[in-house]
Design a protein around this motif. Structure first.
Motif, PDB file in Angstrom:
ATOM      1  N   GLN A 290      70.676  72.528  51.196  1.00 48.74           N
ATOM      2  CA  GLN A 290      71.561  71.729  50.187  1.00 48.74           C
ATOM      3  C   GLN A 290      71.370  70.414  50.211  1.00 48.74           C
ATOM      4  O   GLN A 290      71.094  69.729  49.188  1.00 48.74           O
ATOM      5  N   ILE A 291      71.267  69.521  51.511  1.00 52.18           N
ATOM      6  CA  ILE A 291      70.782  68.213  51.683  1.00 52.18           C
ATOM      7  C   ILE A 291      69.576  68.079  51.096  1.00 52.18           C
ATOM      8  O   ILE A 291      69.224  66.974  50.387  1.00 52.18           O
ATOM      9  N   PHE A 292      68.667  68.848  51.565  1.00 55.49           N
ATOM     10  CA  PHE A 292      67.230  68.796  51.187  1.00 55.49           C
ATOM     11  C   PHE A 292      67.288  68.620  49.781  1.00 55.49           C
ATOM     12  O   PHE A 292      66.657  67.937  49.058  1.00 55.49           O
ATOM     13  N   GLU A 293      67.568  69.740  48.913  1.00 61.64           N
ATOM     14  CA  GLU A 293      67.600  69.767  47.589  1.00 61.64           C
ATOM     15  C   GLU A 293      68.468  68.694  46.906  1.00 61.64           C
ATOM     16  O   GLU A 293      67.900  68.109  45.729  1.00 61.64           O
ATOM     17  N   LYS A 294      69.518  68.125  47.412  1.00 57.49           N
ATOM     18  CA  LYS A 294      70.100  66.638  46.877  1.00 57.49           C
ATOM     19  C   LYS A 294      69.055  65.705  47.018  1.00 57.49           C
ATOM     20  O   LYS A 294      68.868  64.824  45.888  1.00 57.49           O
ATOM     21  N   TYR A 295      68.295  65.553  48.093  1.00 57.05           N
ATOM     22  CA  TYR A 295      67.388  64.559  48.267  1.00 57.05           C
ATOM     23  C   TYR A 295      66.296  64.464  47.356  1.00 57.05           C
ATOM     24  O   TYR A 295      65.739  63.604  46.708  1.00 57.05           O
ATOM     25  N   LEU A 296      65.712  65.901  47.213  1.00 56.72           N
ATOM     26  CA  LEU A 296      64.760  65.976  46.330  1.00 56.72           C
ATOM     27  C   LEU A 296      64.990  65.965  44.920  1.00 56.72           C
ATOM     28  O   LEU A 296      64.092  65.258  44.093  1.00 56.72           O
ATOM     29  N   SER A 297      66.206  66.230  44.518  1.00 62.18           N
ATOM     30  CA  SER A 297      66.761  65.905  43.171  1.00 62.18           C
ATOM     31  C   SER A 297      66.827  64.326  42.671  1.00 62.18           C
ATOM     32  O   SER A 297      66.339  63.881  41.598  1.00 62.18           O
ATOM     33  N   GLN A 298      67.264  63.503  43.838  1.00 63.61           N
ATOM     34  CA  GLN A 298      67.167  62.149  43.742  1.00 63.61           C
ATOM     35  C   GLN A 298      65.725  61.685  43.612  1.00 63.61           C
ATOM     36  O   GLN A 298      65.646  60.556  42.845  1.00 63.61           O
ATOM     37  N   LEU A 299      64.806  62.251  44.308  1.00 61.37           N
ATOM     38  CA  LEU A 299      63.455  61.843  44.140  1.00 61.37           C
ATOM     39  C   LEU A 299      62.912  62.241  42.693  1.00 61.37           C
ATOM     40  O   LEU A 299      62.234  61.403  42.180  1.00 61.37           O
ATOM     41  N   LYS A 300      62.946  63.385  42.299  1.00 63.28           N
ATOM     42  CA  LYS A 300      62.880  63.557  40.876  1.00 63.28           C
ATOM     43  C   LYS A 300      63.381  62.721  39.911  1.00 63.28           C
ATOM     44  O   LYS A 300      62.747  62.581  38.593  1.00 63.28           O
ATOM     45  N   LYS A 301      64.704  62.267  40.021  1.00 59.93           N
ATOM     46  CA  LYS A 301      65.331  61.441  39.137  1.00 59.93           C
ATOM     47  C   LYS A 301      64.839  60.153  38.965  1.00 59.93           C
ATOM     48  O   LYS A 301      64.903  59.247  38.354  1.00 59.93           O
ATOM     49  N   SER A 302      64.226  59.895  40.101  1.00 60.77           N
ATOM     50  CA  SER A 302      63.519  58.303  40.275  1.00 60.77           C
ATOM     51  C   SER A 302      62.278  58.098  39.621  1.00 60.77           C
ATOM     52  O   SER A 302      61.925  58.947  38.906  1.00 60.77           O
ATOM     53  N   ASP A 303      61.687  57.037  39.825  1.00 56.17           N
ATOM     54  CA  ASP A 303      60.649  56.775  38.978  1.00 56.17           C
ATOM     55  C   ASP A 303      59.239  57.617  39.601  1.00 56.17           C
ATOM     56  O   ASP A 303      58.042  57.360  39.160  1.00 56.17           O
ATOM     57  N   PHE A 304      59.236  58.347  40.492  1.00 54.85           N
ATOM     58  CA  PHE A 304      58.193  59.139  41.088  1.00 54.85           C
ATOM     59  C   PHE A 304      57.821  60.179  40.316  1.00 54.85           C
ATOM     60  O   PHE A 304      58.888  60.785  39.761  1.00 54.85           O
ATOM     61  N   LYS A 305      56.446  60.508  40.134  1.00 56.18           N
ATOM     62  CA  LYS A 305      56.049  61.887  39.355  1.00 56.18           C
ATOM     63  C   LYS A 305      55.057  62.601  40.561  1.00 56.18           C
ATOM     64  O   LYS A 305      54.390  62.124  41.436  1.00 56.18           O
ATOM     65  N   ILE A 306      55.351  63.696  40.253  1.00 55.10           N
ATOM     66  CA  ILE A 306      54.519  64.769  41.078  1.00 55.10           C
ATOM     67  C   ILE A 306      53.069  64.634  40.681  1.00 55.10           C
ATOM     68  O   ILE A 306      52.623  64.690  39.564  1.00 55.10           O
ATOM     69  N   VAL A 307      52.363  64.449  41.809  1.00 53.98           N
ATOM     70  CA  VAL A 307      50.735  64.593  41.533  1.00 53.98           C
ATOM     71  C   VAL A 307      49.948  65.537  42.038  1.00 53.98           C
ATOM     72  O   VAL A 307      48.865  65.905  41.390  1.00 53.98           O
ATOM     73  N   SER A 308      50.734  66.478  43.051  1.00 58.72           N
ATOM     74  CA  SER A 308      49.879  67.473  43.469  1.00 58.72           C
ATOM     75  C   SER A 308      50.886  68.487  44.262  1.00 58.72           C
ATOM     76  O   SER A 308      51.983  68.133  44.556  1.00 58.72           O
ATOM     77  N   SER A 309      50.635  69.743  44.145  1.00 58.70           N
ATOM     78  CA  SER A 309      51.525  70.688  44.603  1.00 58.70           C
ATOM     79  C   SER A 309      50.373  71.957  45.125  1.00 58.70           C
ATOM     80  O   SER A 309      49.719  72.385  44.494  1.00 58.70           O
ATOM     81  N   LYS A 310      50.688  72.321  46.557  1.00 62.77           N
ATOM     82  CA  LYS A 310      50.077  73.501  47.062  1.00 62.77           C
ATOM     83  C   LYS A 310      51.000  74.220  48.193  1.00 62.77           C
ATOM     84  O   LYS A 310      51.469  73.656  48.688  1.00 62.77           O
ATOM     85  N   THR A 311      50.532  75.460  47.906  1.00 62.86           N
ATOM     86  CA  THR A 311      51.252  76.463  49.285  1.00 62.86           C
ATOM     87  C   THR A 311      50.206  77.583  49.781  1.00 62.86           C
ATOM     88  O   THR A 311      49.472  78.078  49.317  1.00 62.86           O
TER      89      THR A 311
END
Length: 170
Positions: free
Chosen positions: A100-121
């Motif tokens: 839940q805390i991770f998701e809160k921090y990730l949400s704060q990241l996504k709401k800021s001026d950062f944009k996702i540039v890559s993703s892989k699993t």
């Protein structure tokens, strides 16, 4: 009246001694010198677990741990890496064990001026990279299974300058 006073005192102590670092506060650590980072994190109830510095090479790292081992509301560890006085070479790494805390921090990241540039699993590890004008953040989600078939998920963030390259000392 007795209950009101008790409630007020309880709220005062819970707020005055709680750690309250949001995602933005941690990202801003990258722009501070080691002394300022120490002051800020010690004020927020972290303790220094390890500290290394090489005078010859002019680089160092400091590992901070939460003093409250049962507090899942904050990162459990924060590592600060630095090279000399060049603040652009500062890096921050921190771990969270509460989803839940991770998701809160990730949400704060996504709401800021950062944009996702890559993703892989691959092999139970998900890596996502976010960037803004000056900073790159790597988000890692790692699922580990123990010998009894139970899974545990680890979350980490690694924050660097966009132009960061490791200094070659040898």
């Amino acid at each position: 009246m007795k209950y009101s006073l008790t409630t007020i005192l309880l709220l005062f102590f819970s707020f005055s001694f709680s750690q309250d670092l949001n995602f933005d506060d941690i990202v801003k650590l990258k722009t501070k010198n080691p002394k300022e980072v120490k002051e800020l994190l010690l004020e927020n109830d972290f303790k220094i677990s390890q500290e290394h510095f090489s005078k010859e090479m002019k680089f160092g790292d400091i590992l901070f741990l939460s003093k409250n081992k049962i507090d899942d509301e904050i990162p459990t560890s924060i590592s600060f890496y630095y090279e000399g006085d060049d603040l652009a070479k500062n890096r921050i790494s921190f771990d969270i064990f509460n989803q839940q805390i991770f998701e809160k921090y990730l949400s704060q990241l996504k709401k800021s001026d950062f944009k996702i540039v890559s993703s892989k699993t691959e092999k139970n590890i998900t890596l996502e990279h976010y960037k803004n004008e000056t900073t790159t953040i790597e988000v890692k989600i790692r699922i580990v299974e123990n010998h009894f078939g139970k899974q545990r998920t680890f979350y980490s963030f690694y924050i660097t300058d966009n132009n960061y390259t490791q200094t070659k000392y040898y």
